[in-house]
Design a protein around this motif. Structure first.
Motif, PDB file in Angstrom:
ATOM      1  N   SER A  92       0.920  -1.221   0.370  1.00  0.00           N
ATOM      2  CA  SER A  92      -0.227  -0.647   0.286  1.00  0.00           C
ATOM      3  C   SER A  92       1.202   1.663   0.092  1.00  0.00           C
ATOM      4  N   CYS A  93       0.378   2.397  -0.526  1.00  0.00           N
ATOM      5  CA  CYS A  93       1.224   3.637  -1.229  1.00  0.00           C
ATOM      6  C   CYS A  93      -0.619   4.676  -0.038  1.00  0.00           C
ATOM      7  N   ALA A  94      -0.135   5.051   0.933  1.00  0.00           N
ATOM      8  CA  ALA A  94      -0.705   6.144   1.247  1.00  0.00           C
ATOM      9  C   ALA A  94      -0.628   7.986   1.367  1.00  0.00           C
ATOM     10  N   ALA A  95      -1.413   8.492   0.633  1.00  0.00           N
ATOM     11  CA  ALA A  95      -0.764   9.190   0.378  1.00  0.00           C
ATOM     12  C   ALA A  95      -1.085  10.907   0.850  1.00  0.00           C
ATOM     13  N   SER A  96      -0.380  11.925   1.433  1.00  0.00           N
ATOM     14  CA  SER A  96      -1.233  13.445   2.074  1.00  0.00           C
ATOM     15  C   SER A  96      -0.474  14.111   0.398  1.00  0.00           C
ATOM     16  N   GLY A  97      -1.811  15.267   1.217  1.00  0.00           N
ATOM     17  CA  GLY A  97      -1.626  16.555   0.469  1.00  0.00           C
ATOM     18  C   GLY A  97      -2.842  16.237  -0.296  1.00  0.00           C
ATOM     19  N   ARG A  98      -2.859  17.136  -1.340  1.00  0.00           N
ATOM     20  CA  ARG A  98      -3.637  17.461  -2.114  1.00  0.00           C
ATOM     21  C   ARG A  98      -4.290  17.148  -3.669  1.00  0.00           C
ATOM     22  N   THR A  99      -5.202  17.339  -3.567  1.00  0.00           N
ATOM     23  CA  THR A  99      -5.466  16.362  -5.291  1.00  0.00           C
ATOM     24  C   THR A  99      -4.728  15.401  -5.323  1.00  0.00           C
ATOM     25  N   PHE A 100      -4.411  14.031  -5.032  1.00  0.00           N
ATOM     26  CA  PHE A 100      -3.894  12.843  -5.216  1.00  0.00           C
ATOM     27  C   PHE A 100      -4.996  12.433  -6.565  1.00  0.00           C
ATOM     28  N   SER A 101      -6.444  12.894  -6.532  1.00  0.00           N
ATOM     29  CA  SER A 101      -6.897  12.142  -7.545  1.00  0.00           C
ATOM     30  C   SER A 101      -6.447  12.942  -9.079  1.00  0.00           C
ATOM     31  N   SER A 102      -5.560  13.748  -8.685  1.00  0.00           N
ATOM     32  CA  SER A 102      -4.937  14.469 -10.209  1.00  0.00           C
ATOM     33  C   SER A 102      -3.713  13.987 -10.886  1.00  0.00           C
ATOM     34  N   TYR A 103      -3.520  12.493  -9.767  1.00  0.00           N
ATOM     35  CA  TYR A 103      -2.561  12.247  -9.840  1.00  0.00           C
ATOM     36  C   TYR A 103      -2.034  10.484 -10.474  1.00  0.00           C
ATOM     37  N   ALA A 104      -1.237  10.677 -11.656  1.00  0.00           N
ATOM     38  CA  ALA A 104      -0.549   9.571 -11.881  1.00  0.00           C
ATOM     39  C   ALA A 104       0.086   8.458 -10.513  1.00  0.00           C
ATOM     40  N   MET A 105       0.030   7.420 -10.807  1.00  0.00           N
ATOM     41  CA  MET A 105       0.912   6.793  -9.638  1.00  0.00           C
ATOM     42  C   MET A 105       1.742   5.844 -10.801  1.00  0.00           C
ATOM     43  N   GLY A 106       2.913   5.734  -9.644  1.00  0.00           N
ATOM     44  CA  GLY A 106       3.384   4.084 -10.341  1.00  0.00           C
ATOM     45  C   GLY A 106       4.130   3.301  -8.786  1.00  0.00           C
ATOM     46  N   TRP A 107       4.259   2.858  -8.987  1.00  0.00           N
ATOM     47  CA  TRP A 107       5.702   1.372  -8.069  1.00  0.00           C
ATOM     48  C   TRP A 107       6.800   0.658  -9.512  1.00  0.00           C
ATOM     49  N   PHE A 108       7.988   1.001  -8.722  1.00  0.00           N
ATOM     50  CA  PHE A 108       9.450   0.999  -9.094  1.00  0.00           C
ATOM     51  C   PHE A 108       9.857   0.018  -8.203  1.00  0.00           C
ATOM     52  N   ARG A 109      11.095   0.012  -8.056  1.00  0.00           N
ATOM     53  CA  ARG A 109      12.117  -1.496  -7.352  1.00  0.00           C
ATOM     54  C   ARG A 109      13.644  -1.428  -7.529  1.00  0.00           C
ATOM     55  N   GLN A 110      14.223  -1.338  -6.060  1.00  0.00           N
ATOM     56  CA  GLN A 110      15.283  -1.469  -6.559  1.00  0.00           C
ATOM     57  C   GLN A 110      16.020  -2.997  -5.819  1.00  0.00           C
ATOM     58  N   ALA A 111      16.828  -3.368  -7.001  1.00  0.00           N
ATOM     59  CA  ALA A 111      17.495  -4.706  -5.601  1.00  0.00           C
ATOM     60  C   ALA A 111      18.786  -4.215  -5.627  1.00  0.00           C
ATOM     61  N   PRO A 112      19.914  -5.326  -4.928  1.00  0.00           N
ATOM     62  CA  PRO A 112      20.626  -4.458  -4.518  1.00  0.00           C
ATOM     63  C   PRO A 112      22.016  -4.361  -5.466  1.00  0.00           C
ATOM     64  N   GLY A 113      22.650  -3.568  -5.440  1.00  0.00           N
ATOM     65  CA  GLY A 113      23.638  -3.538  -6.367  1.00  0.00           C
ATOM     66  C   GLY A 113      22.692  -3.199  -8.010  1.00  0.00           C
ATOM     67  N   LYS A 114      21.090  -2.987  -8.117  1.00  0.00           N
ATOM     68  CA  LYS A 114      21.247  -3.228  -9.454  1.00  0.00           C
ATOM     69  C   LYS A 114      20.477  -1.126  -9.564  1.00  0.00           C
ATOM     70  N   GLU A 115      19.955  -1.251 -11.186  1.00  0.00           N
ATOM     71  CA  GLU A 115      19.526   0.886 -11.417  1.00  0.00           C
ATOM     72  C   GLU A 115      17.536   0.298 -10.348  1.00  0.00           C
ATOM     73  N   ARG A 116      17.334   1.201 -10.105  1.00  0.00           N
ATOM     74  CA  ARG A 116      15.532   1.177  -9.779  1.00  0.00           C
ATOM     75  C   ARG A 116      15.112   0.565 -11.142  1.00  0.00           C
ATOM     76  N   GLU A 117      14.363   0.386 -10.698  1.00  0.00           N
ATOM     77  CA  GLU A 117      13.002  -0.058 -12.228  1.00  0.00           C
ATOM     78  C   GLU A 117      12.103   0.004 -12.082  1.00  0.00           C
TER      79      GLU A 117
END
Length: 124
Positions: free
Chosen positions: A21-46
């Motif tokens: 889960s990712c909880a957002a605070s701040g205004r106008t959350f519904s106007s934002y696109a959202m993404g998930w990324f991940r980063q393994a040890p020694g690797k770039e964020r993908e």
């Protein structure tokens, strides 16, 4: 600007499931696109997955397609990442990101705000 806090990570056996889960605070959350990324040890964020402002469009990395599901609840200012059939190679820190745009993107640099991440570890 939105503040993002991820939760739901942990240790799971291969083949298992988790929901982040990712909880957002701040205004106008519904106007934002959202993404998930991940980063393994020694690797770039993908890129993992993205969702448009109203949830109508989703994008997935090929490596997670068919196993992960991104969704959002604008009434709760929360975006989710359901993860099934987990593999050891899914082990990483998972980050939630917000983009000041209606559409999601697989490009890391298009996102404006980031959470601190949550660790997911998949044991074999």
């Amino acid at each position: 600007q939105v503040q993002l806090v991820e939760s739901g990570g942990g240790l799971v056996q291969a083949g298992g499931s988790l929901r982040l889960s990712c909880a957002a605070s701040g205004r106008t959350f519904s106007s934002y696109a959202m993404g998930w990324f991940r980063q393994a040890p020694g690797k770039e964020r993908e890129f993992v997955a993205a969702i448009s402002w109203n949830g109508g469009t989703t994008l997935y990395a090929e490596s997670v397609k068919g196993r992960f599901t991104i969704s959002r609840d604008n009434a709760k200012n929360t975006v989710y990442l359901g993860m099934n059939s987990l593999k050891p190679e899914d082990t990483a820190v998972y980050y939630c990101a917000a983009r000041r745009h209606y559409s999601g993107s697989s490009h890391l640099f298009r996102y404006d705000d980031w959470g601190q991440g949550t660790q997911v570890t998949v044991s074999s």
